[in-house]
Design a protein around this motif. Structure first.
Motif, PDB file in Angstrom:
ATOM      1  N   TYR A 248       0.847  -1.193   0.000  1.00  0.00           N
ATOM      2  CA  TYR A 248       0.000   0.000   0.000  1.00  0.00           C
ATOM      3  C   TYR A 248       0.882   1.243   0.000  1.00  0.00           C
ATOM      4  N   PRO A 249       0.458   2.279  -0.755  1.00  0.00           N
ATOM      5  CA  PRO A 249       1.185   3.553  -0.627  1.00  0.00           C
ATOM      6  C   PRO A 249       0.933   4.139   0.752  1.00  0.00           C
ATOM      7  N   CYS A 252      -1.067   9.482  -0.303  1.00  0.00           N
ATOM      8  CA  CYS A 252      -1.546   9.601  -1.694  1.00  0.00           C
ATOM      9  C   CYS A 252      -0.600  10.440  -2.543  1.00  0.00           C
ATOM     10  N   PRO A 254       1.752  10.872  -5.278  1.00  0.00           N
ATOM     11  CA  PRO A 254       1.952   9.978  -6.432  1.00  0.00           C
ATOM     12  C   PRO A 254       3.276   9.213  -6.393  1.00  0.00           C
ATOM     13  N   ASP A 256       4.627   7.863  -3.743  1.00  0.00           N
ATOM     14  CA  ASP A 256       4.375   6.677  -2.927  1.00  0.00           C
ATOM     15  C   ASP A 256       3.495   5.674  -3.683  1.00  0.00           C
ATOM     16  N   VAL A 257       2.507   6.224  -4.391  1.00  0.00           N
ATOM     17  CA  VAL A 257       1.570   5.348  -5.114  1.00  0.00           C
ATOM     18  C   VAL A 257       2.328   4.557  -6.182  1.00  0.00           C
ATOM     19  N   ALA A 260       4.604   1.919  -4.653  1.00  0.00           N
ATOM     20  CA  ALA A 260       3.866   0.738  -4.191  1.00  0.00           C
ATOM     21  C   ALA A 260       3.577  -0.194  -5.369  1.00  0.00           C
TER      22      ALA A 260
END
Ligand code: BG6
Length: 479
Positions: A248-249, A252, A254, A256-257, A260
């Motif tokens: 999971y990121p 939020c 981007p 990290d997203v 992930a």
């Protein structure tokens, strides 16, 4: 609790173990040494398995206490244990074959009859109670001889030794075993190459090159096993097996997203090749950027394409949170994947973050991606159990863990996921992979043995034993 969602009829409820974590009898009836037999105990055993000089010393000197040598003595006590599984109503039982019982050094021409005989007897015992054997061909072990002589899976020849081994199992057990899988948690080879592929890195090795080449060999070996299985046992199903657990990121952001997603791909890559039959484009970029050149032989691509798996099996214990922020890096170190602490989740005593909903998440993720039946072949809580007066073990924490996960499994079934079955990890206490301990227990059945190898080995039912029995009896209506 009552659950209103129906589990499929013929759902395969059961439990899962692995040869080297349970059997013991490490040199009996002609068995050769395996990689698992030289791993000592200790919280750092997997890290040590990546230390070149420590490993070279270990390979040649067996002394002191090694947990796999006796384990829980399943080799001699399996009748008693299978009878207990039958009491719980198991529909299936997953275990592995110890490769070095069948080919003691790995490169013999002919299999060892005494080794084959043991599994004949074990499978007959299971079938006597209508328990389907679900068999892993290689679960975190290979003959040590293949490591010493060929450097493990780095050598292409091992592909053919594996194929010969797999074929000899299919020929021998074709009337007894209908569910197979090739390599346990094959994606772990990327992180711990010794337990996954018998690889001890040398100082001048280019790490990724050696590891991904070995993985290519495992992919080809796995596809050849799929081919042979289909040819020899027309009504068998053979799957791949992945260590599951979503990333999971952490935020939020981007960054990290995307990170992930990249972390997920490190594992999904394995399922992608084994289930879709080709190397995905994202891994080609990774190879380019890390100077990895996979040496393929003519025909490899066809072998992979034409022999994809029938189902996707996986283990699930925890999820991971991923952050690109430097302050967060490396907060949770106590599992193979690393990652950061997820503030919404509690962790087990061993730092594994408990996340029932994550199981529904990956069931959906895998099913969306592969559109093949799935099989949860490991799930459970490693915990310290206390034997109270009168041989009572109140493991409510284990019941809670499993129930919470099964509620999410039911939801995933309602989401439309096609699921073959569910086997808890270690229905009977056994040796831990990551630490070699006995203290980290998963079972419905307690085994009297401690980390130093002391104890009578007697079996005691825990509170969870009757709970799981009821789950199976009601096909998941009472959890
Ligand atoms: C999986 C393995 O990684 O997790 C099992 O397939 C292992 O062999 C299980 O035992 C639990 O891990 P551990 O380290 O608690 O034994």
């Amino acid at each position: 609790v009552e659950n209103s969602i129906r589990f499929p009829q013929n759902f395969l409820w059961g439990g899962a173990i692995a040869a080297n974590q349970a059997e013991g009898a490490y040199l009996e009836d002609g068995k050769g040494l395996s990689t698992a037999d030289v791993l000592p105990c200790g919280a750092d055993r997997l890290e040590r398995s990546m230390d070149t000089s420590a490993m070279n010393a270990l390979m040649n000197r067996i002394e002191g206490y090694y947990p796999s040598h006796e384990a829980i003595d399943f080799y001699h006590r399996y009748k008693e244990d299978v009878a207990l599984f039958a009491q719980m109503g198991f529909k299936c039982f997953r275990t592995s074959v110890a490769w070095s019982r069948i080919f003691p050094n790995g490169d013999e021409e002919m299999p060892n009859e005494n080794g084959l005989k043991f599994y004949d007897d074990l499978f007959d015992e299971l079938l006597k109670y209508d328990i389907q054997p679900v068999i892993t061909i290689s679960h975190y072990e290979m003959p040590l001889g293949l490591v010493k002589k060929y450097g493990g899976w780095r050598d292409r020849k091992v592909v053919y030794f594996f194929e010969r081994y797999a074929k000899s199992l299919f020929e021998r057990y074709k009337d007894k075993v209908k569910y197979w899988m090739t390599f346990n948690e094959i994606n772990i080879t990327a992180h711990v190459p010794f337990i996954g592929a018998g690889i001890i890195l040398k100082e001048d090795d280019s790490k990724y090159q050696v590891i991904y080449q070995a993985i290519h060999h495992q992919f080809v070996g796995s596809a050849l096993a799929v081919k042979a299985c289909h040819e020899i046992i027309s009504d068998a199903k053979i799957g791949c097996m992945l260590a599951g657990g979503p990333n999971y990121p952490y935020t939020c952001n981007p960054e990290d997203v995307f990170e992930a997603m990249q972390k997920d791909r490190i594992s999904l890559f394995f399922g992608d090749v084994q289930s879709r039959g080709y190397y995905p484009n994202y891994i080609k970029r990774f190879f380019r950027e890390n100077n990895v050149n996979i040496e393929m032989e003519d025909g490899d691509e066809e072998i992979l394409k034409q022999n994809t798996v029938d189902y996707v099996a996986f283990s699930y214990y925890m999820s991971h949170a991923v952050s690109t922020s430097p302050e967060k890096a490396g907060e949770v170190k106590r599992n193979i994947f690393g990652g950061v602490k997820n503030p919404y989740l509690k962790a087990s005593d061993w730092g594994w973050q408990i996340d029932p909903k994550g199981l529904r998440y990956i069931l959906n993720q895998f099913y969306d991606r592969y559109q093949k039946p799935l099989f949860i072949v490991e799930n459970g809580l490693g915990a310290v159990d206390i034997v109270e007066e009168g041989e009572v073990i109140n493991d409510d924490y284990r019941i809670d863990y499993l129930r919470d996960h099964l509620v999410q499994v039911a939801e995933a079934i309602e989401d439309g996921v096609d699921l073959i079955g569910y086997t808890t990890w270690g229905p009977i206490d056994l040796v831990s992979v990551s630490t070699g301990e006995m203290k980290k227990r998963y079972g419905f059945i307690y085994v009297d043995k401690d980390n130093e190898g002391r104890g009578t080995l007697r079996r005691v039912k825990k509170k969870s034993f009757n709970w799981y029995k009821q789950v199976i009896e009601t096909n998941g209506e009472l959890l």
